[in-house]
Enzyme design. Sequence first.
Site, PDB file in Angstrom:
ATOM      1  CB  THR A  66       8.249  57.729  68.877  1.00 13.17           C
ATOM      2  OG1 THR A  66       9.613  57.723  69.258  1.00 13.17           O
ATOM      3  CG2 THR A  66       7.824  56.345  68.455  1.00 13.17           C
ATOM      4  N   GLY A  96      17.547  52.947  68.564  1.00 14.12           N
ATOM      5  CA  GLY A  96      16.586  53.043  69.660  1.00 14.12           C
ATOM      6  C   GLY A  96      15.710  51.813  69.724  1.00 14.12           C
ATOM      7  CB  THR A 119      14.213  56.824  77.978  1.00 16.10           C
ATOM      8  OG1 THR A 119      13.442  57.828  78.622  1.00 16.10           O
ATOM      9  CG2 THR A 119      15.685  57.132  78.150  1.00 16.10           C
ATOM     10  N   GLY A 120      14.588  55.268  74.743  1.00 17.07           N
ATOM     11  CA  GLY A 120      14.713  53.976  74.086  1.00 17.07           C
ATOM     12  C   GLY A 120      15.518  52.947  74.853  1.00 17.07           C
TER      13      GLY A 120
HETATM   14  N1  GLY Z   1      12.106  55.836  71.641  1.00 21.41           N
HETATM   15  C1  GLY Z   1      12.831  56.336  70.569  1.00 21.41           C
HETATM   16  C2  GLY Z   1      14.267  56.236  70.729  1.00 21.41           C
HETATM   17  O1  GLY Z   1      14.760  56.003  71.811  1.00 21.41           O
HETATM   18  O2  GLY Z   1      14.959  56.394  69.777  1.00 21.41           O
END
Ligand code: GLY
Length: 201
Positions: A66, A96, A119-120
């Site tokens: 990201t 996400g 962790t999305g």
């Molecule tokens: N934070 C990016 C995703 O979970 O896709």
Amino acid sequence: MFIGAGAEDFAAAQGLEPVAADFFSTPERREQLERALNSDEMLLDHDGAANSHGEDPLDPDRKFGTVGAVALDVHGNLAAATSTGGMTNKQVGRVGDSPLAGAGCYANNATVAVSCTGTGEVFIRTLAAYDVSAQMEYGGRSLQQATASVIHDKVQELGGSGGLIAVDAHGNVALPFNSEGMYRGFARVEGDIEVAIYRDS
Ligand code: GLY
């Protein structure tokens, strides 16, 4: 918020030049994906916990994720932007937190601009970016208190890994994370420039 064919149509209507999907593929990212496919893993960026590549505390396969930006301008406008590249080999169709306002990205001139990485699913469940703003607006918390609460309490308690960058309406900056490292930096017009990767740098 646009997705799929509607997004393509909207982009075309704005005069953007269309490109084939492989325009965005690079040899490094392709090799990274192949390694993830071979090991049947979904790789989260910025996490060194499963480093299997030697010296670097951050796994090289997990550091192209990201990209976020937050800004406060001279007129008091706060803005946040978050890319969608955070996980490699993710399930087809998964969305996400990055494109979801309030989860991975949020800005409000009255409080704060926030961009998240990690962790999305957990950042979605906690509405992490908006929760920073809500804690400040309704709870009277400082930027440091609100961002620490979101990353080190709420995200941590649900097993999430990652961090955020934030700037508030007074120009205070916070960049907390609970992962091994987080590529980060900030600059001020009057000259302060800082960059860091690991916890103590
Ligand atoms: N934070 C990016 C995703 O979970 O896709």
